[in-house]
Scaffold this motif. Structure first.
Motif, mmCIF file in Angstrom:
data_model
loop_
_atom_site.group_PDB
_atom_site.id
_atom_site.type_symbol
_atom_site.label_atom_id
_atom_site.label_comp_id
_atom_site.label_asym_id
_atom_site.label_seq_id
_atom_site.Cartn_x
_atom_site.Cartn_y
_atom_site.Cartn_z
ATOM 1 N N SER A 1 1.163 -0.443 -12.743
ATOM 2 C CA SER A 1 1.200 0.514 -13.852
ATOM 3 C C SER A 1 0.070 1.531 -13.776
ATOM 4 C CB SER A 1 1.146 -0.224 -15.193
ATOM 5 O OG SER A 1 -0.019 -1.025 -15.268
ATOM 6 N N THR A 2 -0.898 1.320 -12.871
ATOM 7 C CA THR A 2 -1.981 2.272 -12.656
ATOM 8 C C THR A 2 -2.344 2.296 -11.169
ATOM 9 O OG1 THR A 2 -3.797 0.686 -12.911
ATOM 10 C CG2 THR A 2 -2.945 1.717 -14.929
ATOM 11 N N PHE A 3 -3.037 3.346 -10.748
ATOM 12 C CA PHE A 3 -3.511 3.414 -9.368
ATOM 13 C C PHE A 3 -4.630 2.401 -9.125
ATOM 14 C CE2 PHE A 3 -1.587 7.661 -9.765
ATOM 15 C CZ PHE A 3 -0.777 7.638 -8.639
ATOM 16 N N CYS A 4 -5.462 2.156 -10.127
ATOM 17 C CA CYS A 4 -6.516 1.158 -9.974
ATOM 18 C C CYS A 4 -5.924 -0.229 -9.771
ATOM 19 C CB CYS A 4 -7.440 1.169 -11.198
ATOM 20 S SG CYS A 4 -8.542 2.615 -11.263
ATOM 21 N N GLU A 5 -4.808 -0.511 -10.414
ATOM 22 C CA GLU A 5 -4.112 -1.780 -10.222
ATOM 23 C C GLU A 5 -3.595 -1.878 -8.792
ATOM 24 O OE1 GLU A 5 -0.202 -3.078 -12.284
ATOM 25 O OE2 GLU A 5 -1.802 -3.495 -13.724
ATOM 26 N N ALA A 6 -3.054 -0.783 -8.282
ATOM 27 C CA ALA A 6 -2.570 -0.751 -6.903
ATOM 28 C C ALA A 6 -3.713 -0.949 -5.923
ATOM 29 C CB ALA A 6 -1.860 0.575 -6.631
ATOM 30 N N GLU A 7 -4.861 -0.309 -6.207
ATOM 31 C CA GLU A 7 -6.034 -0.466 -5.339
ATOM 32 C C GLU A 7 -6.477 -1.918 -5.301
ATOM 33 O OE1 GLU A 7 -10.337 1.718 -4.896
ATOM 34 O OE2 GLU A 7 -9.896 0.745 -6.812
ATOM 35 N N SER A 8 -6.517 -2.563 -6.450
ATOM 36 C CA SER A 8 -6.946 -3.952 -6.521
ATOM 37 C C SER A 8 -6.070 -4.845 -5.647
ATOM 38 C CB SER A 8 -6.903 -4.432 -7.981
ATOM 39 O OG SER A 8 -7.289 -5.787 -8.078
ATOM 40 N N TYR A 9 -4.758 -4.601 -5.674
ATOM 41 C CA TYR A 9 -3.849 -5.387 -4.843
ATOM 42 C C TYR A 9 -4.084 -5.092 -3.362
ATOM 43 C CZ TYR A 9 0.344 -7.456 -2.894
ATOM 44 O OH TYR A 9 1.204 -8.237 -2.135
ATOM 45 N N ALA A 10 -4.222 -3.821 -3.015
ATOM 46 C CA ALA A 10 -4.321 -3.416 -1.612
ATOM 47 C C ALA A 10 -5.651 -3.817 -0.975
ATOM 48 C CB ALA A 10 -4.121 -1.910 -1.483
ATOM 49 N N LEU A 11 -6.663 -4.100 -1.768
ATOM 50 C CA LEU A 11 -7.938 -4.567 -1.218
ATOM 51 C C LEU A 11 -7.820 -5.982 -0.660
ATOM 52 C CD1 LEU A 11 -10.446 -3.233 -3.896
ATOM 53 C CD2 LEU A 11 -10.420 -2.610 -1.473
ATOM 54 N N SER A 12 -6.843 -6.745 -1.159
ATOM 55 C CA SER A 12 -6.700 -8.142 -0.744
ATOM 56 C C SER A 12 -5.419 -8.429 0.023
ATOM 57 C CB SER A 12 -6.747 -9.052 -1.983
ATOM 58 O OG SER A 12 -7.940 -8.889 -2.701
ATOM 59 N N ASN A 13 -4.503 -7.463 0.064
ATOM 60 C CA ASN A 13 -3.193 -7.722 0.664
ATOM 61 C C ASN A 13 -2.757 -6.571 1.559
ATOM 62 O OD1 ASN A 13 -2.138 -10.217 -1.060
ATOM 63 N ND2 ASN A 13 -3.128 -8.793 -2.464
ATOM 64 N N MET A 14 -2.045 -6.903 2.632
ATOM 65 C CA MET A 14 -1.486 -5.892 3.526
ATOM 66 C C MET A 14 -0.355 -5.154 2.829
ATOM 67 S SD MET A 14 -2.807 -6.221 6.715
ATOM 68 C CE MET A 14 -2.858 -7.253 8.158
ATOM 69 N N CYS A 15 -0.317 -3.831 2.972
ATOM 70 C CA CYS A 15 0.754 -3.009 2.422
ATOM 71 C C CYS A 15 1.159 -1.987 3.475
ATOM 72 C CB CYS A 15 0.288 -2.279 1.165
ATOM 73 S SG CYS A 15 -0.278 -3.372 -0.155
ATOM 74 N N LYS A 16 2.374 -1.439 3.330
ATOM 75 C CA LYS A 16 2.850 -0.503 4.350
ATOM 76 C C LYS A 16 3.216 0.875 3.807
ATOM 77 C CE LYS A 16 7.726 -1.946 4.326
ATOM 78 N NZ LYS A 16 8.823 -2.478 5.170
ATOM 79 N N GLY A 17 3.077 1.102 2.504
ATOM 80 C CA GLY A 17 3.395 2.420 1.973
ATOM 81 C C GLY A 17 3.313 2.455 0.462
ATOM 82 N N ILE A 18 3.455 3.671 -0.077
ATOM 83 C CA ILE A 18 3.400 3.876 -1.527
ATOM 84 C C ILE A 18 4.578 4.736 -1.967
ATOM 85 C CG2 ILE A 18 2.068 4.793 -3.459
ATOM 86 C CD1 ILE A 18 -0.417 4.486 -1.795
ATOM 87 N N LEU A 19 5.269 4.281 -2.985
ATOM 88 C CA LEU A 19 6.320 5.050 -3.639
ATOM 89 C C LEU A 19 5.801 5.354 -5.037
ATOM 90 C CD1 LEU A 19 9.224 6.169 -3.558
ATOM 91 C CD2 LEU A 19 10.015 3.924 -4.356
ATOM 92 N N VAL A 20 5.601 6.641 -5.332
ATOM 93 C CA VAL A 20 4.929 6.988 -6.580
ATOM 94 C C VAL A 20 5.702 8.046 -7.356
ATOM 95 C CG1 VAL A 20 3.489 8.701 -5.391
ATOM 96 C CG2 VAL A 20 2.721 7.745 -7.566
#
Length: 238
Positions: free
Chosen positions: A47-66
């Motif tokens: 629901s926020t970019f900071c929430e997305a950052e928190s997840y991506a600091l600990s988990n592998m991700c391959k893209g963003i749909l925004v």
């Protein structure tokens, strides 16, 4: 509150790294997640970019749909994190109209895919999934030893270093090794996080993470980096 996620990988498709789905609006966020289902995509709903950052600091991700409206509305820290994320991961900005997605580019942004299918099956498929870096890298060169093998750092951060090495292929990701830093007078246990081989238009070597940052290492890093480790986030603009 941690991000929700939907896992809609079909039986024919092996488990895959997720796409971060970001929107301030609940309906838009749900519509974005549903749009991934025909392609066997897995979404992390944020629901926020900071929430997305928190997840991506600990988990592998391959893209963003925004949701484009969310990019435009972001302010302050949210805007800083937004531009960091889209600078790090493949990104598709879209306008939602009910269940329909319309790719939209922002002025000054690099060209993006014209549709969701190309974004997922080409751009994201060609991107090596990654976590966000927790700390800024600074170009600092100091000598190192791995056993009797002499080397030097190309950059240093609070979380680790990149060591130039002529034979990086002899290491493996996840391998634990001890690096001697003569300038620190310390032997530091590290874990190999990345291998940079010859022929990749960058100096060969290994990126390593510090397994533990003790008081002596912390003092030496502070003297070099001139920053506090808890506030030295790796963000593009500030």
């Amino acid at each position: 509150m941690p991000p929700d996620f939907t896992d809609s990988v079909s039986e024919e498709t092996p488990p895959d790294y997720p796409i971060l789905v970001v929107s301030y609006d609940d309906k838009s966020r749900s519509a974005l997640a549903v749009s991934l289902e025909p392609y066997g995509g897995r979404a992390i709903l944020c629901s926020t970019f900071c929430e997305a950052e928190s997840y991506a600091l600990s988990n592998m991700c391959k893209g963003i749909l925004v949701d484009l409206a969310t990019m435009i509305k972001s302010k302050g820290e949210e805007k800083i994190v937004a531009y960091t994320l889209v600078g790090f991961y493949p990104t598709l900005r879209v306008k939602t109209m009910g269940a329909m997605l319309i790719p939209m580019a922002m002025a000054g942004d690099a060209k993006q895919d014209k549709n969701l299918k190309d974004f997922l099956t080409r751009t994201c498929a060609d991107f090596k999934p990654r976590k966000l870096r927790t700390s800024k890298r600074k170009d600092i060169c100091i000598p190192t030893f791995i056993g009797v093998d002499r080397g030097f750092t190309l950059n240093i951060s609070w979380s680790g270093v990149f060591v130039a090495n002529m034979n990086p292929e002899r290491f493996t990701v996840g391998e634990e090794l001890t690096i001697t830093f003569p300038d620190f007078g310390l032997d530091v246990v590290c874990v190999v996080a990345r291998i940079q081989n010859w022929g990749q238009q960058r100096p060969p070597g290994i990126g390593v993470k510090f397994k533990h940052v003790g008081k002596e290492l912390e003092n030496n890093l502070y003297a070099l980096l001139k920053s506090q480790k808890n506030i030295d986030r790796d963000r593009l603009i500030g």
